[in-house]
Design a protein around this motif. Structure first.
Motif, PDB file in Angstrom:
ATOM      1  N   UNK A   7       0.728  -1.223   0.007  1.00  0.00           N
ATOM      2  CA  UNK A   7       0.027  -0.075  -0.046  1.00  0.00           C
ATOM      3  C   UNK A   7       0.774   1.406   0.199  1.00  0.00           C
ATOM      4  N   UNK A   8       1.904   1.278   0.699  1.00  0.00           N
ATOM      5  CA  UNK A   8       2.894   2.437   1.053  1.00  0.00           C
ATOM      6  C   UNK A   8       3.494   2.701  -0.490  1.00  0.00           C
ATOM      7  N   UNK A   9       4.002   1.811  -1.281  1.00  0.00           N
ATOM      8  CA  UNK A   9       4.461   1.933  -2.261  1.00  0.00           C
ATOM      9  C   UNK A   9       3.514   2.463  -3.418  1.00  0.00           C
ATOM     10  N   UNK A  10       2.275   2.089  -3.350  1.00  0.00           N
ATOM     11  CA  UNK A  10       1.381   2.303  -4.198  1.00  0.00           C
ATOM     12  C   UNK A  10       1.300   3.975  -4.059  1.00  0.00           C
ATOM     13  N   UNK A  11       0.833   4.410  -2.844  1.00  0.00           N
ATOM     14  CA  UNK A  11       0.490   5.813  -2.388  1.00  0.00           C
ATOM     15  C   UNK A  11       1.890   6.555  -2.815  1.00  0.00           C
ATOM     16  N   UNK A  12       2.875   6.267  -2.701  1.00  0.00           N
ATOM     17  CA  UNK A  12       4.153   7.043  -2.909  1.00  0.00           C
ATOM     18  C   UNK A  12       4.172   7.158  -4.570  1.00  0.00           C
ATOM     19  N   UNK A  13       4.118   6.187  -5.527  1.00  0.00           N
ATOM     20  CA  UNK A  13       4.098   6.311  -6.679  1.00  0.00           C
ATOM     21  C   UNK A  13       2.960   7.058  -7.398  1.00  0.00           C
ATOM     22  N   UNK A  14       1.695   6.875  -6.694  1.00  0.00           N
ATOM     23  CA  UNK A  14       0.609   7.725  -7.466  1.00  0.00           C
ATOM     24  C   UNK A  14       0.929   9.156  -6.881  1.00  0.00           C
ATOM     25  N   UNK A  15       1.168   9.383  -5.887  1.00  0.00           N
ATOM     26  CA  UNK A  15       1.450  10.863  -5.551  1.00  0.00           C
ATOM     27  C   UNK A  15       2.510  11.439  -6.336  1.00  0.00           C
ATOM     28  N   UNK A  16       3.736  10.655  -6.621  1.00  0.00           N
ATOM     29  CA  UNK A  16       4.854  11.175  -7.476  1.00  0.00           C
ATOM     30  C   UNK A  16       4.150  11.388  -9.054  1.00  0.00           C
ATOM     31  N   UNK A  17       3.198  10.556  -9.349  1.00  0.00           N
ATOM     32  CA  UNK A  17       3.051  10.607 -10.973  1.00  0.00           C
ATOM     33  C   UNK A  17       1.619  11.419 -11.155  1.00  0.00           C
ATOM     34  N   UNK A  18       0.824  11.416 -10.265  1.00  0.00           N
ATOM     35  CA  UNK A  18      -0.465  12.127 -10.758  1.00  0.00           C
ATOM     36  C   UNK A  18      -0.870  13.147  -9.495  1.00  0.00           C
ATOM     37  N   UNK A  19      -1.902  13.987  -9.989  1.00  0.00           N
ATOM     38  CA  UNK A  19      -2.225  15.232  -9.175  1.00  0.00           C
ATOM     39  C   UNK A  19      -3.315  14.781  -8.154  1.00  0.00           C
ATOM     40  N   UNK A  20      -2.915  13.549  -7.064  1.00  0.00           N
ATOM     41  CA  UNK A  20      -3.403  13.413  -6.049  1.00  0.00           C
ATOM     42  C   UNK A  20      -3.286  14.113  -4.999  1.00  0.00           C
ATOM     43  N   UNK A  21      -3.970  14.692  -4.104  1.00  0.00           N
ATOM     44  CA  UNK A  21      -3.922  15.121  -2.498  1.00  0.00           C
ATOM     45  C   UNK A  21      -3.762  13.982  -1.682  1.00  0.00           C
ATOM     46  N   UNK A  22      -3.139  14.256  -0.656  1.00  0.00           N
ATOM     47  CA  UNK A  22      -2.638  13.385   0.336  1.00  0.00           C
ATOM     48  C   UNK A  22      -3.460  13.343   1.689  1.00  0.00           C
ATOM     49  N   UNK A  23      -4.391  12.208   2.173  1.00  0.00           N
ATOM     50  CA  UNK A  23      -5.074  12.306   3.319  1.00  0.00           C
ATOM     51  C   UNK A  23      -4.145  11.249   4.384  1.00  0.00           C
ATOM     52  N   UNK A  24      -3.825  10.266   3.958  1.00  0.00           N
ATOM     53  CA  UNK A  24      -3.192   9.206   4.767  1.00  0.00           C
ATOM     54  C   UNK A  24      -2.580   8.049   4.199  1.00  0.00           C
ATOM     55  N   UNK A  25      -1.783   7.609   4.717  1.00  0.00           N
ATOM     56  CA  UNK A  25      -1.082   6.233   4.080  1.00  0.00           C
ATOM     57  C   UNK A  25      -1.709   4.894   4.768  1.00  0.00           C
ATOM     58  N   UNK A  26      -2.020   4.887   6.166  1.00  0.00           N
ATOM     59  CA  UNK A  26      -2.217   3.978   7.031  1.00  0.00           C
ATOM     60  C   UNK A  26      -3.473   3.642   7.723  1.00  0.00           C
ATOM     61  N   UNK A  27      -3.903   4.729   8.180  1.00  0.00           N
ATOM     62  CA  UNK A  27      -5.435   5.026   8.778  1.00  0.00           C
ATOM     63  C   UNK A  27      -6.118   6.125   8.302  1.00  0.00           C
ATOM     64  N   UNK A  28      -7.338   6.155   8.201  1.00  0.00           N
ATOM     65  CA  UNK A  28      -8.158   7.378   7.824  1.00  0.00           C
ATOM     66  C   UNK A  28      -9.247   7.373   8.741  1.00  0.00           C
ATOM     67  N   UNK A  29      -9.876   8.471   9.074  1.00  0.00           N
ATOM     68  CA  UNK A  29     -11.081   8.350   9.830  1.00  0.00           C
ATOM     69  C   UNK A  29     -12.282   8.836   9.050  1.00  0.00           C
ATOM     70  N   UNK A  30     -13.113   7.851   9.151  1.00  0.00           N
ATOM     71  CA  UNK A  30     -14.664   7.799   8.352  1.00  0.00           C
ATOM     72  C   UNK A  30     -15.681   8.142   9.185  1.00  0.00           C
ATOM     73  N   UNK A  31     -16.352   9.227   8.895  1.00  0.00           N
ATOM     74  CA  UNK A  31     -17.561   9.700   9.480  1.00  0.00           C
ATOM     75  C   UNK A  31     -18.883   8.969   8.888  1.00  0.00           C
ATOM     76  N   UNK A  32     -20.033   9.200   9.941  1.00  0.00           N
ATOM     77  CA  UNK A  32     -21.433   8.495   9.368  1.00  0.00           C
ATOM     78  C   UNK A  32     -21.915   9.232   8.068  1.00  0.00           C
ATOM     79  N   UNK A  33     -21.553  10.123   7.628  1.00  0.00           N
ATOM     80  CA  UNK A  33     -21.828  11.119   6.342  1.00  0.00           C
ATOM     81  C   UNK A  33     -20.755  10.654   5.098  1.00  0.00           C
ATOM     82  N   UNK A  34     -20.037   9.876   5.258  1.00  0.00           N
ATOM     83  CA  UNK A  34     -19.015   9.360   4.362  1.00  0.00           C
ATOM     84  C   UNK A  34     -17.847  10.477   4.322  1.00  0.00           C
TER      85      UNK A  34
END
Length: 625
Positions: free
Chosen positions: A392-419
């Protein structure tokens, strides 16, 4: 009536032995106040025969019959159950097959009391020919094992002639049952290693043949005994390292009681944390000033300052202030007291203590801590879920280097009831292989050299070994804490790896991608299967001790199980979203993430609801090579 002695006898299918055994006890117990506690794991008539025989002889006998599902800890667990039930100041442990003569008990008690001993072992004489009831082969094995154990634990077993004896007597208030982790049938060995300050002695006796039945030392008990020896060896190793470095900085740090700064963390205004230890994983959320309201208070402190608390969740690997122990009291303000060792292993304190507790505090507040990486494009989040150590970490790093993605997290993310997704940007744990995905990483030469060592120690294999140690009752959390204190894991903030990255705090969950290893293909995930896959990958992140032992207690709140709340929260947030499984053997998941946003993998030109932006092809320029 107060008693002088409790006699603990484990039995298993001994119906032919118990009557002769009680006959030999009758004259002995006329001169002393004693109780006999039989801990019975039998499937035959032993319990009923015992009751009838004890009643006929007027003996003070208690029977603890263990059902099959409670016998998994073997003979050592049966003895421990008897020790816990004992009421007298002195406890004698012996077998019920008449190989241990009951007539020896008064001599053991007298020798212990007159010699000021805490424990006295009834040792078999193995120096000459095979004892009665022993074949030459079994006698040779016993002699060999005794010599091996006395060599491995020579400081703690130096005064014991037969550390494998099953008959011994000890002072009850000098033994802490909670420190014992019995494996196999040699519980005295466990007691001696885990209580090094005992005053011990020996009394030799002539071992007798079995009256009837078969030995309880079967192959399963043998495997349990080997697990016990491995467990005790790890304790001895820690003690040896501790003695070698007793005057050096590590142990000086652990021994010093000093005032510490309190560090505060505010996680999106949802959970507020106060900690006596700096937690690098939460650096993004560190507050510049003390917080007036706290949800989680984390402290490391000497164990001697803590009173027993029946309302708390406890975990202790039995190594005192130099080992891993934990006390958690759950409430509106959840408090954590941890061993001083964890003050100097902050990555273990966070990963194995704080994060699992934080998971359930967030659920109480209507959020889920989801194991997954998260990228965003124009506010639309892509949750990337995978089992631990998939790539997963390799996928994130290569994606961020190649495409105009913004970064929220690499390992954990907080998800609310409203999505709504809330960023949880912990430092990324990388390896030499992962670093190749970030050629612009700003790491110095010394960091790259250290990374070669760190990558080998903090690897997938290392994690599996740690989980295995925990499963066989080795002090895995303690060993992990020392390991990460001496060789910290290689963690770096995303900006050190991808200097041009744009970090955002939130996004609306729009797509789910599950990456797995396998023949290259894509398949749409039916909506009823999305949550089960996410749940499996979430639990995979919490397999390391002590969480498996504490999970059932940490997830309870006001009489309900928060696991149901978490399940419903995540299920509702993802059930109507497009989800795809990406399989690859070449770690090229990152090349296919733009196609997820463009909707090309879902079988229809534009499967995304109108409330989401359809990403045009021109937004992503597929890199060559």
């Amino acid at each position: 009536m107060a008693m002088d002695l409790s006699i603990v006898i484990p039995t298993r299918n001994e119906e032919d032995c118990v009557c002769p055994l009680l006959d030999r006890f009758s004259p002995i117990l006329e001169s002393m106040r004693a109780e006999i506690i039989f801990v019975d794991d039998s499937d035959d008539r032993t319990p009923s025969v015992l009751r009838e025989a004890a009643h006929a002889r007027g003996l003070n006998v208690r029977i603890i019959h263990r059902t099959p599902e409670t016998r998994r800890d073997g003979l050592g667990g049966a003895v421990l159950a008897g020790i816990r039930a004992a009421q007298a100041p002195w406890v004698c442990v012996m077998d019920g097959d008449l190989q241990h003569p009951p007539e020896l008990i008064p001599k053991l008690l007298q020798a212990a009391q007159s010699g000021g001993l805490d424990l006295i072992a009834a040792g078999r004489d193995l120096s000459g020919r095979a004892p009665i009831g022993f074949s030459p082969w079994r006698a040779a094995i016993s002699r060999g094992l005794n010599r091996c154990l006395k060599f491995l634990f020579r400081r703690r077993l130096g005064e014991i002639t037969d550390p494998l004896s099953g008959m011994f007597l000890f002072k009850r208030n000098r033994i802490d049952p909670d420190r014992l982790a019995p494996k196999g049938y040699k519980i005295m060995l466990d007691i001696l290693i885990r209580h090094p300050d005992l005053r011990v002695g020996n009394l030799t006796f002539e071992f007798q043949p079995r009256f009837s039945g078969a030995s309880k030392a079967d192959l399963r008990e043998g495997f349990r005994f080997l697990q016990l020896v491995a467990n005790l060896l790890s304790i001895g190793l820690i003690a040896m390292v501790r003695s070698l470095f007793s005057d050096r900085w590590i142990w000086g740090k652990l021994a010093k009681a000093r005032d510490r700064e309190t560090y505060f963390y505010n996680i999106h205004g949802i959970v507020r944390i106060a900690s006596s230890v700096l937690l690098p994983e939460l650096a993004h959320f560190r507050a510049g000033a003390p917080l007036s309201e706290i949800d989680l208070n984390v402290n490391t402190c000497p164990k001697r300052t803590l009173a027993p608390d029946p309302d708390s969740v406890n975990y202790d690997e039995g190594l005192g202030d130099h080992g891993f122990w934990l006390q958690v009291r759950i409430g509106d303000l959840t408090s954590v007291h941890a061993s001083p060792l964890l003050a100097h292993s902050p990555h273990v304190l966070y990963t194995n203590v704080v994060e699992p507790i934080l998971r359930w505090i967030l659920v109480r507040k209507g959020y889920a801590l989801v194991h997954g990486a998260c990228l965003s494009y124009q506010g639309h989040g892509l949750l990337i879920s995978a089992a631990t150590d998939t790539g997963k970490t390799t996928t994130i790093l290569k994606s961020l280097a190649a495409y105009p993605f913004d970064f929220l997290s690499d390992d954990m993310v907080i998800l609310g009831r409203d999505g709504r997704l809330l960023g949880y940007p912990k430092p990324l744990t990388i390896s030499l292989h992962t670093l190749r995905a970030a050629p612009t990483a700003e790491l110095g030469r010394a960091e790259r050299v250290r990374l070669q060592i760190q990558s080998r120690i903090h690897s997938r294999l290392g994690r599996r070994i740690g989980i295995l140690f925990g499963n066989i009752r080795l002090p895995a959390a303690t060993l992990n804490a020392y390991l990460q204190m001496l060789v910290p894991p290689p963690k770096f903030p995303i900006e050190r790896l991808i200097p041009t990255v744009k970090r955002v705090d939130s996004a609306k969950l729009a797509y789910v991608a599950v990456i797995e290893r396998g023949p290259a293909e894509e398949e749409v995930i039916p909506k009823e299967q999305v949550y089960p896959i996410l749940a499996r990958n979430i639990e995979d992140a919490y397999g390391f001790p002590p969480y498996p032992q504490l999970a059932g207690a940490l997830c309870l709140w006001e009489g309900r199980d928060l696991r149901a709340d978490e399940r419903e929260l995540i299920r509702r947030a993802v059930e109507n979203l497009p989800a795809v499984k990406l399989l690859s053997q070449d770690f090229d998941w990152w090349r296919r993430l733009p196609a997820v946003y463009r909707g090309e993998l879902f079988g229809v030109p534009n499967p995304i609801s109108s409330r989401y932006v359809t990403v045009p092809r021109a937004a992503f320029v597929k890199p060559s090579g």
